[in-house]
Scaffold this motif. Structure first.
Motif, PDB file in Angstrom:
ATOM      1  N   ASP A  53      22.733   4.748  -4.179  1.00 50.66           N
ATOM      2  CA  ASP A  53      23.238   5.570  -3.085  1.00 50.66           C
ATOM      3  C   ASP A  53      22.470   6.889  -3.092  1.00 50.66           C
ATOM      4  OD1 ASP A  53      24.855   6.473  -1.001  1.00 50.66           O
ATOM      5  OD2 ASP A  53      26.576   6.890  -2.282  1.00 50.66           O
ATOM      6  N   ILE A  54      22.548   7.652  -2.005  1.00 55.83           N
ATOM      7  CA  ILE A  54      21.865   8.949  -1.961  1.00 55.83           C
ATOM      8  C   ILE A  54      22.831  10.102  -2.226  1.00 55.83           C
ATOM      9  CG2 ILE A  54      20.632  10.599  -0.497  1.00 55.83           C
ATOM     10  CD1 ILE A  54      19.202   8.221   0.785  1.00 55.83           C
ATOM     11  N   ASP A  60      22.073  13.818  -7.105  1.00 53.47           N
ATOM     12  CA  ASP A  60      22.033  12.903  -5.967  1.00 53.47           C
ATOM     13  C   ASP A  60      21.006  11.784  -6.205  1.00 53.47           C
ATOM     14  OD1 ASP A  60      19.458  13.798  -5.241  1.00 53.47           O
ATOM     15  OD2 ASP A  60      20.212  15.131  -3.684  1.00 53.47           O
ATOM     16  N   GLY A  61      21.026  10.810  -5.311  1.00 56.09           N
ATOM     17  CA  GLY A  61      20.166   9.646  -5.460  1.00 56.09           C
ATOM     18  C   GLY A  61      18.687   9.951  -5.389  1.00 56.09           C
ATOM     19  N   MET A  62      18.294  10.940  -4.590  1.00 60.17           N
ATOM     20  CA  MET A  62      16.873  11.281  -4.481  1.00 60.17           C
ATOM     21  C   MET A  62      16.359  11.867  -5.798  1.00 60.17           C
ATOM     22  SD  MET A  62      16.047  10.185  -1.627  1.00 60.17           S
ATOM     23  CE  MET A  62      15.047  10.812  -0.345  1.00 60.17           C
ATOM     24  N   MET A  79      17.231   2.174  -2.027  1.00 55.75           N
ATOM     25  CA  MET A  79      18.266   3.113  -1.615  1.00 55.75           C
ATOM     26  C   MET A  79      19.246   2.372  -0.694  1.00 55.75           C
ATOM     27  SD  MET A  79      16.967   5.460  -3.384  1.00 55.75           S
ATOM     28  CE  MET A  79      18.026   6.877  -3.146  1.00 55.75           C
ATOM     29  N   THR A  81      22.465   3.350   1.532  1.00 52.98           N
ATOM     30  CA  THR A  81      23.133   4.570   1.973  1.00 52.98           C
ATOM     31  C   THR A  81      23.704   4.456   3.379  1.00 52.98           C
ATOM     32  OG1 THR A  81      22.780   6.943   2.326  1.00 52.98           O
ATOM     33  CG2 THR A  81      20.928   5.496   2.799  1.00 52.98           C
ATOM     34  N   MET A  88      15.344  10.930   6.479  1.00 49.72           N
ATOM     35  CA  MET A  88      15.799  10.645   5.116  1.00 49.72           C
ATOM     36  C   MET A  88      15.120   9.391   4.580  1.00 49.72           C
ATOM     37  SD  MET A  88      17.522  11.718   2.549  1.00 49.72           S
ATOM     38  CE  MET A  88      18.756  12.875   3.103  1.00 49.72           C
ATOM     39  N   ALA A  92      12.785   9.165   1.325  1.00 47.80           N
ATOM     40  CA  ALA A  92      13.052   8.209   0.246  1.00 47.80           C
ATOM     41  C   ALA A  92      11.782   7.427  -0.104  1.00 47.80           C
ATOM     42  CB  ALA A  92      14.179   7.255   0.638  1.00 47.80           C
ATOM     43  N   ALA A  97      10.956   5.230  -3.267  1.00 45.58           N
ATOM     44  CA  ALA A  97      11.866   4.098  -3.025  1.00 45.58           C
ATOM     45  C   ALA A  97      11.069   2.929  -2.451  1.00 45.58           C
ATOM     46  CB  ALA A  97      12.977   4.497  -2.065  1.00 45.58           C
ATOM     47  N   TYR A 100      15.047   0.725   1.872  1.00 45.09           N
ATOM     48  CA  TYR A 100      16.093   1.626   2.353  1.00 45.09           C
ATOM     49  C   TYR A 100      17.053   0.795   3.188  1.00 45.09           C
ATOM     50  CZ  TYR A 100      17.873   6.110   4.242  1.00 45.09           C
ATOM     51  OH  TYR A 100      18.638   7.206   4.575  1.00 45.09           O
TER      52      TYR A 100
END
Length: 120
Positions: A53-54, A60-62, A79, A81, A88, A92, A97, A100
């Motif tokens: 998750d972000i 946070d996820g990032m 990711m 989310t 975003m 990512a 990532a 997404y």
């Protein structure tokens, strides 16, 4: 057997993802509720894929994505989310990532992305 780490601050979402994975014979090596736990569990379990998750507390996820890739540049992170933002998603991917996925998702979508990421 594919080994996956599930990271989401919502217990319900973790449970949904875990059930999808287990039903398909995928091993869930751990569950984390924030980015800090994700990094710790990543180090302990060394999963094939991370579903992350972000928006989460503590880290946070990032930031967790960047930290995990700093540990292992070959890590495969997807990711997952509710953030439906092209910006975003671009961020990512820029951070490393491999995919997404927007919530709510379909079971097949999750499984296809895991398969795609494993073979890339």
């Amino acid at each position: 057997m594919v080994r996956v780490l599930v990271v989401d601050d919502t217990r319900f979402m973790r449970t949904v993802l875990v059930n999808i994975l287990i039903d398909e014979g995928i091993e869930v090596v751990g569950e984390a509720e924030d980015g800090q736990q994700a990094v710790e569990l990543y180090l302990q379990t060394k999963p094939d894929v991370v579903l992350m998750d972000i928006i989460m507390p503590r880290m946070d996820g990032m930031m967790a994505l960047k930290t995990i890739l700093g540990i292992n540049p070959a890590a495969k992170v997807i990711m997952v989310t509710a953030i439906q933002s092209i910006e975003m998603a671009k961020l990512a991917f820029k951070c490393g990532a491999m995919s997404y996925i927007i919530k709510p998702f379909q079971k097949q979508g999750i499984l296809q992305e895991i398969e795609k990421v494993l073979h890339s």
